[in-house]
Design a protein around this motif. Structure first.
Motif, PDB file in Angstrom:
ATOM      1  N   UNK A  49       0.793  -1.224   0.000  1.00  0.00           N
ATOM      2  CA  UNK A  49       0.000   0.000   0.000  1.00  0.00           C
ATOM      3  C   UNK A  49       0.829   1.280   0.000  1.00  0.00           C
ATOM      4  N   UNK A  50       2.158   1.148  -0.105  1.00  0.00           N
ATOM      5  CA  UNK A  50       3.009   2.327  -0.138  1.00  0.00           C
ATOM      6  C   UNK A  50       3.151   3.033   1.200  1.00  0.00           C
ATOM      7  N   UNK A  51       2.696   2.390   2.287  1.00  0.00           N
ATOM      8  CA  UNK A  51       2.745   3.022   3.597  1.00  0.00           C
ATOM      9  C   UNK A  51       4.187   3.073   4.105  1.00  0.00           C
ATOM     10  N   UNK A  52       4.534   4.169   4.768  1.00  0.00           N
ATOM     11  CA  UNK A  52       5.896   4.360   5.244  1.00  0.00           C
ATOM     12  C   UNK A  52       5.954   4.444   6.765  1.00  0.00           C
ATOM     13  N   UNK A  53       7.063   3.998   7.328  1.00  0.00           N
ATOM     14  CA  UNK A  53       7.293   4.074   8.757  1.00  0.00           C
ATOM     15  C   UNK A  53       8.629   3.450   9.102  1.00  0.00           C
ATOM     16  N   UNK A  54       8.910   3.336  10.395  1.00  0.00           N
ATOM     17  CA  UNK A  54      10.195   2.826  10.860  1.00  0.00           C
ATOM     18  C   UNK A  54      10.027   1.472  11.550  1.00  0.00           C
ATOM     19  N   UNK A  55      10.938   0.538  11.234  1.00  0.00           N
ATOM     20  CA  UNK A  55      10.962  -0.743  11.925  1.00  0.00           C
ATOM     21  C   UNK A  55      12.384  -1.023  12.412  1.00  0.00           C
ATOM     22  N   UNK A  56      12.469  -1.859  13.426  1.00  0.00           N
ATOM     23  CA  UNK A  56      13.753  -2.240  14.016  1.00  0.00           C
ATOM     24  C   UNK A  56      14.538  -3.096  13.019  1.00  0.00           C
ATOM     25  N   UNK A  57      15.820  -2.805  12.869  1.00  0.00           N
ATOM     26  CA  UNK A  57      16.654  -3.556  11.919  1.00  0.00           C
ATOM     27  C   UNK A  57      16.710  -5.050  12.224  1.00  0.00           C
ATOM     28  N   UNK A  58      16.470  -5.423  13.473  1.00  0.00           N
ATOM     29  CA  UNK A  58      16.542  -6.833  13.860  1.00  0.00           C
ATOM     30  C   UNK A  58      15.284  -7.602  13.486  1.00  0.00           C
ATOM     31  N   UNK A  59      14.281  -6.897  12.974  1.00  0.00           N
ATOM     32  CA  UNK A  59      12.984  -7.529  12.771  1.00  0.00           C
ATOM     33  C   UNK A  59      12.615  -7.730  11.300  1.00  0.00           C
ATOM     34  N   UNK A  60      13.618  -7.852  10.448  1.00  0.00           N
ATOM     35  CA  UNK A  60      13.344  -8.213   9.051  1.00  0.00           C
ATOM     36  C   UNK A  60      14.595  -8.790   8.416  1.00  0.00           C
ATOM     37  N   UNK A  61      14.417  -9.385   7.249  1.00  0.00           N
ATOM     38  CA  UNK A  61      15.537  -9.908   6.467  1.00  0.00           C
ATOM     39  C   UNK A  61      15.738  -9.047   5.227  1.00  0.00           C
ATOM     40  N   UNK A  62      16.981  -8.831   4.885  1.00  0.00           N
ATOM     41  CA  UNK A  62      17.285  -8.110   3.652  1.00  0.00           C
ATOM     42  C   UNK A  62      17.088  -9.043   2.458  1.00  0.00           C
ATOM     43  N   UNK A  63      16.556  -8.494   1.366  1.00  0.00           N
ATOM     44  CA  UNK A  63      16.413  -9.253   0.118  1.00  0.00           C
ATOM     45  C   UNK A  63      16.977  -8.411  -1.019  1.00  0.00           C
ATOM     46  N   UNK A  64      17.259  -9.052  -2.140  1.00  0.00           N
ATOM     47  CA  UNK A  64      17.795  -8.336  -3.291  1.00  0.00           C
ATOM     48  C   UNK A  64      16.676  -7.612  -4.033  1.00  0.00           C
TER      49      UNK A  64
END
Length: 255
Positions: A49-64
């Motif tokens: 939905x294009x929504x923006x905000x901040x999340x903790x770096x420890x709570x997601x995985x990076x993808x290409x």
């Protein structure tokens, strides 16, 4: 830079700090673009939905970037159980709420960042008829109200409408004021059908609430909890409190 949520439910915050307001949530399997990043926080933009905000770096995985676009262009599959679990290759369990994304689902398994998971619950993967919108809304009945929430364990008014439409195969913006810009305006309640949306404003004229219209001039919406009240030309009438709680602004037909 791009990322994907590999946890059940992650808070999306207004500012990059733990005490900041939760403006929404990122559910398992949702993917996004990382706009900014520091030592602890990432500012993200959700693909859905294009929504923006901040999340903790420890709570997601990076993808290409390639994987991001691959997911974006693949068929959509969402978990259909109020709460269920997935199993990874090490037989480790992760709980997921309804509406979680299952990238590259093939019948009983899916993958995140090349890691396979199995899932044997109900799955939503098609555009459902308008008549199904109210039926799916009942799944959230009595869910407690939570500002920024998107799950049966806590949900706000626009999160409720967005999630119901999502599992029915239709996209809505995240906030009520933005959802109100979509669809066709209806002049009278009598023109509405079950599944249409009703929007309500405050004393300043700002749209602050939304609900799903049902038959017989009823409405299901998140106010204290997901509840069913009466809708009339003035707004929402709460029989429990014997008063109107929301002032009607506009009715929109989205599908």
């Amino acid at each position: 830079m791009f990322g994907i949520c590999n946890l059940s439910i992650v808070p999306l915050r207004l500012e990059p700090r733990d005490p900041s307001e939760m403006v929404s949530q990122v559910l398992f399997g949702e993917h996004f673009e990382v706009l900014e990043m520091d030592k602890k926080w990432s500012k993200i933009k959700l693909h859905f939905d294009g929504y923006e905000g901040f999340i903790d770096n420890k709570q997601y995985q990076e993808i290409t970037e390639e994987y991001y676009h691959k997911i974006s262009n693949s068929p959509k599959h969402y978990s259909g159980e109020l709460i269920d679990f997935i199993v990874d290759k090490n037989n480790s369990l992760t709980t997921i709420p309804i509406g979680s994304s299952l990238p590259f689902y093939d019948g009983n398994s899916f993958e995140i960042n090349s890691t396979p998971f199995s899932y044997d619950g109900n799955v939503f993967s098609e555009k459902l008829s308008k008549a199904e919108i109210v039926n799916k809304a009942y799944l959230f009945l009595n869910s407690p109200y939570l500002w920024g929430g998107k799950t049966p364990f806590g949900i706000d008014c626009s999160g409720f409408t967005q999630m119901v439409y999502k599992i029915c195969g239709h996209e809505l913006q995240r906030d009520a004021k933005d959802q109100a810009l979509e669809g066709e305006v209806l002049s009278f309640i009598e023109e509405s059908e079950p599944g249409d949306l009703a929007f309500f404003d405050n004393e300043e004229g700002n749209i602050t609430h939304v609900g799903i219209i049902m038959k017989d001039y009823n409405i299901i919406h998140a106010h204290g909890k997901v509840r069913i009240d009466t809708l009339d030309h003035s707004g929402i009438y709460n029989a429990e409190f014997q008063k109107h709680t929301h002032k009607l602004r506009v009715i929109k037909r989205i599908i």
